[in-house]
Motif scaffolding. Structure first.
Motif, PDB file in Angstrom:
ATOM      1  N   SER A   1      95.839  54.649 -24.673  1.00  0.00           N
ATOM      2  CA  SER A   1      97.223  54.205 -24.879  1.00  0.00           C
ATOM      3  C   SER A   1      98.273  55.325 -24.753  1.00  0.00           C
ATOM      4  O   SER A   1      99.325  55.100 -24.172  1.00  0.00           O
TER       5      SER A   1
ATOM      6  N   LYS B   1      99.550  55.810 -21.138  1.00  0.00           N
ATOM      7  CA  LYS B   1     100.277  54.743 -20.444  1.00  0.00           C
ATOM      8  C   LYS B   1     101.790  54.962 -20.367  1.00  0.00           C
ATOM      9  O   LYS B   1     102.479  54.309 -19.594  1.00  0.00           O
ATOM     10  N   ASN B   2     102.312  55.932 -21.150  1.00  0.00           N
ATOM     11  CA  ASN B   2     103.763  56.165 -21.153  1.00  0.00           C
ATOM     12  C   ASN B   2     104.224  57.098 -20.042  1.00  0.00           C
ATOM     13  O   ASN B   2     105.404  57.382 -19.931  1.00  0.00           O
ATOM     14  N   TYR B   3     103.315  57.652 -19.266  1.00  0.00           N
ATOM     15  CA  TYR B   3     103.698  58.739 -18.357  1.00  0.00           C
ATOM     16  C   TYR B   3     103.702  58.379 -16.894  1.00  0.00           C
ATOM     17  O   TYR B   3     103.365  59.097 -16.148  1.00  0.00           O
TER      18      TYR B   3
END
Lengths: 269, 269
Positions: free
Chosen positions: A169, A172-174
């Motif tokens: 998780s 997933k922000n990058y």
């Protein structure tokens, strides 16, 4: 006698390299050692991993292999340079092939790397990627929960999905377009990892890429096997032989159904 | 002074290798020779291609390169072995990298190869693929109409679509899952080729794969460039410099916009 490709790992992860070598180089004989009694290597200190890797290499070198593949990212990070300078055969690690493949595959230059604590802490992928190109942006993440599920033979289940989802998780922000599976255990979980990351992220298997580069290096040294005789592979492990053999048969599947294989248990150290 | 990667081709096709080397190895200096005055090599007899390739290598070796890349499939088929035995630096051809990548990429084992008359007639891809794996099925097709359209700078048009469609139509009956672009000119036409073959066929660019293997070989020899100085590339051609420079600028695009480049015309033979 035909010289073999020696492949070693902390446990069953290196079988992902074995599977690709069997597929890409079906004429080549393989001698495998999985240190299942002492797996996982990921959380161990680097000097211990170096010592264990050295013991396995001492065991494998008796077979006079034409190349040694350290099919474990943690062991590559801790031991590749020292082992390379100690033996006279070429030694191939799994980190640089994965790095080269990622640089070839990325369009945006934003690459993710997942691996064990040992691999990520070593910074070996960042060093390898930056050595090739200063323009690559790298996001690294240690996923210590993934190796244990593979070592106990669990590849696809609701439990696996939950653990993979939780582990990945933060990645997933990058906005990466390419994720290096920087541990040879991870291809066992490839489908789940692809589902979690989404279809736009290319997965780079350090295992597949290492098999390909083994092919490149053997070709360039004029050492590819020829002839039509099927090789007899040999598999050694240091722990429970039944679990190891069952995982190997399940993973290698049809590739070992019709070929002779020798199974052995050996303790080291 | 920084040793360069020397790259040669019959004309502009090798620029597809240049583009990938620039992207994958931005620290490396490149010296390129395109024999545009004598392109295309594809229809020429093998002994003539060998002679021309030898002349270019004699020219390039003056620059003391660390590696020579024969970025032309026709020249690789005709001259790789002889050139390798004649010079002391490593010589990399484009055929084996493409073959290894195809074996790594195929799932069904049914691989197509397109190339010039010279490359296909030589059987070099079939030999390279079969040397790696006896289980690969290969469909080969010569496409002599494609190089001339690229050499005159035509990459994407209705005319290009028609010529590609007609050239590839015999390949469409064979249920391949992987097509080797066995000529370094063909990546210029990649989008059209992909449209004609359909999305289920993976295209393998011998150019991209050769750049990647150049990276592998330089790394294994400890010869990768380091440091933060931008290299000054040098481009030589034997024919019309204006057309060559215009195609190079169009193809290499942003990769050469901000870096110094030296352009020269040199006649050989």
């Amino acid at each position: 006698m035909q010289q073999a490709i020696a492949i070693l790992d902390s446990g069953v992860g290196g079988l992902t390299v074995v599977k690709e070598v069997m597929r890409q180089l079906p004429r080549e004989k393989i001698i495998y050692f999985g240190d299942t009694a002492r797996a996982p290597y990921g959380p161990r200190p680097a000097d211990e991993v170096l010592k264990f890797t050295g013991q396995i290499v001492d065991f494998l070198i008796q077979f006079d292999p034409k190349v040694i593949v350290i099919a474990c990212n943690t062991a590559t990070a801790a031991a590749l340079d020292e082992i390379s300078s100690r033996v006279s055969v070429p030694v191939i690690g799994v980190i640089h092939p994965g790095a080269r493949a990622a640089i070839s595959a990325t369009n945006t230059g934003r690459v993710g790397v997942i691996g064990t604590v040992g691999t990520i802490r070593s910074g070996a992928y960042t060093t390898a990627l930056k050595q090739l190109s200063p323009y690559i942006e790298i996001v690294s993440l240690a996923c210590p929960s993934l190796v244990p599920i593979v070592e106990r033979g669990e590849f696809r289940s609701e439990n696996v999905s939950l653990i993979v989802q939780e582990s990945l998780s933060p990645m997933k922000n990058y906005n990466i377009d390419c994720l290096i599976l920087g541990c040879t255990h991870y291809p066992f979980l490839r489908e789940t990892i692809q589902e979690v990351m989404g279809p736009h992220v290319k997965l780079i298997s350090s295992a597949d890429e290492t098999a390909r580069e083994t092919s490149t290096i053997l070709y360039n040294k004029g050492k590819l096997a020829s002839g039509d005789t099927l090789p007899i592979h040999q598999f050694y492990c240091s722990g429970d032989p039944l679990l190891f053999r069952s995982i190997a048969r399940q993973w290698l599947g049809e590739q070992i159904r019709n070929i002779p294989v020798l199974w052995q248990v050996t303790r080291l150290g």
